[in-house]
Write a protein that holds these residues in place. Structure first.
Motif, PDB file in Angstrom:
ATOM      1  N   SER A  11       0.735  -1.224  -0.596  1.00 33.76           N
ATOM      2  CA  SER A  11       0.112  -0.416  -0.202  1.00 33.76           C
ATOM      3  C   SER A  11       0.896   1.273  -0.099  1.00 33.76           C
ATOM      4  O   SER A  11       0.556   2.213  -0.560  1.00 33.76           O
ATOM      5  CB  SER A  11      -0.818   0.264   0.900  1.00 33.76           C
ATOM      6  N   ASP A  15      -6.163  -1.688  -4.420  1.00 33.03           N
ATOM      7  CA  ASP A  15      -5.743  -2.167  -3.626  1.00 33.03           C
ATOM      8  C   ASP A  15      -6.208  -2.740  -3.151  1.00 33.03           C
ATOM      9  O   ASP A  15      -7.182  -3.046  -2.207  1.00 33.03           O
ATOM     10  CB  ASP A  15      -5.082  -1.016  -2.281  1.00 33.03           C
ATOM     11  N   GLU A  16      -5.991  -3.926  -3.075  1.00 28.61           N
ATOM     12  CA  GLU A  16      -7.613  -5.133  -2.472  1.00 28.61           C
ATOM     13  C   GLU A  16      -8.653  -5.430  -2.290  1.00 28.61           C
ATOM     14  O   GLU A  16      -9.602  -5.001  -1.671  1.00 28.61           O
ATOM     15  CB  GLU A  16      -6.583  -5.451  -0.664  1.00 28.61           C
TER      16      GLU A  16
HETATM   17 MG   LIG Z   1      -1.774  -3.146   2.344  1.00 26.77          MG
END
Ligand SMILES: [Mg+2]
Ligand SMILES: Nc1ncnc2c1ncn2[C@@H]1O[C@H](COP(=O)(O)OP(=O)(O)O)[C@@H](O)[C@H]1O
Lengths: 249, 287
Positions: free
Chosen positions: A46, A172-173
């Motif tokens: 991240s 991001d996920e």
């Molecule tokens: Mg992360």
């Protein structure tokens, strides 16, 4: 397309809480590439995205987008070219605004500040695009988005980020908070939209199967570094069991 | 009848105050304490220009002065990184001195000696003028919130993180919201000065809560789900509150106690949902 040169991020520098989140990362992403990213929690994935969007400051190194040094540009200056989707669907949408208002936020702004955000022709356009998602959302343009399910919200967020196609899309996920069925659906839509719109995209995931199935390059993060960089050909030969070893470095 | 008419007229003036506060409290989700100062600034600026024979320019100047007050708070908040509540208090406190200066050092002035009649001088048309003003401002705000710029401002209050990561400049949105809000608040103060033929530097105490009371009562009555109904509710609520206020006065409450009444009313209304939830839980436990 996107290039990081010796990028380093250190949080709380000079205190006992000092933490190196990115350690001298250099990487070059080619135009049109769809890159999947794996790595254990806290590996710096991240933070890598934050450095690209400008949400985190580099302690050292540089970021280039299309050959231009964007290291010192602010977040809102970069975001014309960079779209981002988060794990939590509520982060990507404004809950009290309706579906069409959220879409207009992403789509209509180029018409100037004082023009009406949602016009008749927009509604047609939004409906046409929402139909591509096949979730019945085209019937719910006037619903405040906070009333939709997580999967539906994430689908609209995804649509928002491709209506005005960015040069670079960061995921991001973005399916991690959804139930398995919605997650697969969003993933397929993502892959389809990226192909249709020819967007360069980076996708963080914890699902090794997805990381192998989608995309044409695979990066593995560990301890603030990129420890593996598989090309399309290498990636095609990989299996989930090969990947597990990389988590125990 | 006379009393009720006057209550409605005052209610319409405070409806503009509530509409201004609606922008910070409801849209930006961050109540702004500049109000108690900027309301008076509007009254003072307008009073001085009315005395100089320019009542309508006075209204416009009051709005502009309010915008400047709001921008000052936005500046403290965004550029100097001062907490929103403290930023508002600082501006409000500074404004007290400025308001006194605007009035040439006098704590209050009377407008009975004004050389030119104001929009509110004729008692027969007062109601129409105020209805028109509150209605027009509500409509303009509604249209504004449907434009791209208005949508961005609403998104800012709804999900600041999302807006930060889009190409919208959040700081500029704070200037816009606080400026517009305080502009309307000051305009409300200006109309009150012309209506009462009187401006007073201490007249701002409790204005924030008064405006809030209008918004909250309107919400209790109309239960708005959309921004259009929300704005209408602020207008209706402000007038209703003024009527209640008048009834309370008739019942023998002292005018000086009314700030307490407003504060208690707002506190109770805001806590009703929490109290209801607690009651439900208790009932469940007992059952
Ligand atoms: Mg992360
Ligand atoms: N704002 C921050 N302040 C301090 N430490 C942080 C901050 N953001 C991330 N970190 C730390 O940096 C490391 C990398 O975090 P992150 O990039 O979020 O990992 P990942 O996304 O790969 O799980 C973690 O150890 C995390 O605790």
């Amino acid at each position: 397309m996107l290039e990081l040169k010796n990028a380093g991020v250190v949080f709380n520098e000079g205190t006992t809480l000092e933490k190196t989140a990115l350690n001298d990362v250099s990487v070059h992403i080619q135009p049109g590439e769809f890159v999947t990213i794996l790595g254990s929690n806290g590996a710096g994935k991240s933070t890598f995205f934050n450095v690209v969007t400008g949400a985190a400051k580099l302690s050292k190194g540089q970021v280039f987008l299309d050959g231009k040094d964007i290291t010192d540009l602010k977040e809102h200056q970069r975001s014309k070219n960079i779209g981002r989707l988060y794990q939590d669907p509520s982060q990507g949408t404004a809950p009290h605004l309706t579906v069409e208002e959220n879409l207009a936020l992403a789509y209509s702004r180029s018409r100037g500040p004082f023009s009406m955000a949602v016009q008749k022709s927009d509604q047609e356009f939004f409906k046409k695009n929402l139909k591509r998602l096949d979730m019945g959302l085209e019937e719910r343009l006037k619903t405040p988005i906070g009333l939709l399910s997580g999967g539906q919200r994430q689908a609209v967020a995804l649509m928002m980020s491709v209506l005005n196609p960015p040069k670079l899309l960061l995921l991001d996920e973005h399916t991690a908070a959804l139930d398995p069925k919605s997650a697969q659906m969003i993933l397929q839509i993502t892959s389809q939209l990226i192909k249709d719109e020819k967007i360069t995209a980076l996708m963080i995931t914890h699902n090794m199967k997805d990381a192998l199935e989608y995309g044409d390059r695979l990066l593995i993060f560990h301890d603030g570094k990129i420890v593996k960089d598989f090309s399309k050909e290498e990636k095609e030969k990989l299996q989930v069991k090969d990947l597990i070893d990389f988590y125990d470095i | 009848m006379e009393v009720i008419l006057r209550a409605v007229e005052l209610g319409l003036i405070f409806a503009i105050l509530s509409l201004g506060e609606y922008i910070t409290v409801k849209v930006m989700d961050s109540p702004d304490l500049t109000v108690d100062g900027s309301f008076v600034t509007g009254g003072c600026v307008c009073a001085m220009l009315t005395l100089a024979g320019m009542p309508n320019i006075g209204l416009a100047a009051a709005f502009a002065a309010g915008v400047v007050c709001g921008c000052m708070t936005a500046f403290l908040e965004t550029k100097m990184k001062i907490q929103p509540l403290l930023a508002g208090i600082l501006t409000m406190t500074g404004l007290y001195s400025i308001n006194l200066r605007v009035m040439g050092g006098a704590p209050n002035v009377s407008l009975f000696a004004a050389p030119v009649p104001t929009l509110l001088s004729n008692p027969d048309t007062q109601l129409i003028v105020l209805l028109g003003a509150a209605g027009l401002i509500g409509l303009l705000l509604y249209l504004f919130f449907k434009t791209n710029l208005g949508l961005m401002l609403r998104a800012c209050g709804d999900n600041e993180n999302m807006v930060k990561s889009s190409s919208i400049n959040v700081d500029n949105m704070k200037f816009l919201g606080l400026g517009l809000s305080n502009g309307l608040v000051a305009l409300s103060g200006a109309l009150l000065a012309q209506f009462q033929n009187f401006a007073d530097v201490t007249g701002g105490t409790g204005m924030l809560v008064l405006g809030l009371a209008g918004i909250i009562i309107g919400e209790a009555v109309l239960r708005p789900k959309t921004i259009g109904v929300g704005l209408s509710a602020a207008v209706v609520g402000a007038v209703l509150y003024r009527l209640l206020y008048t009834v309370a006065l008739q019942l023998g409450f002292a005018a000086t106690d009314m700030n307490l009444v407003s504060a208690v009313l707002v506190a109770i209304t805001i806590s009703i949902p929490v109290l209801q939830r607690k009651m439900k839980e208790k009932r469940k436990k007992n059952a």
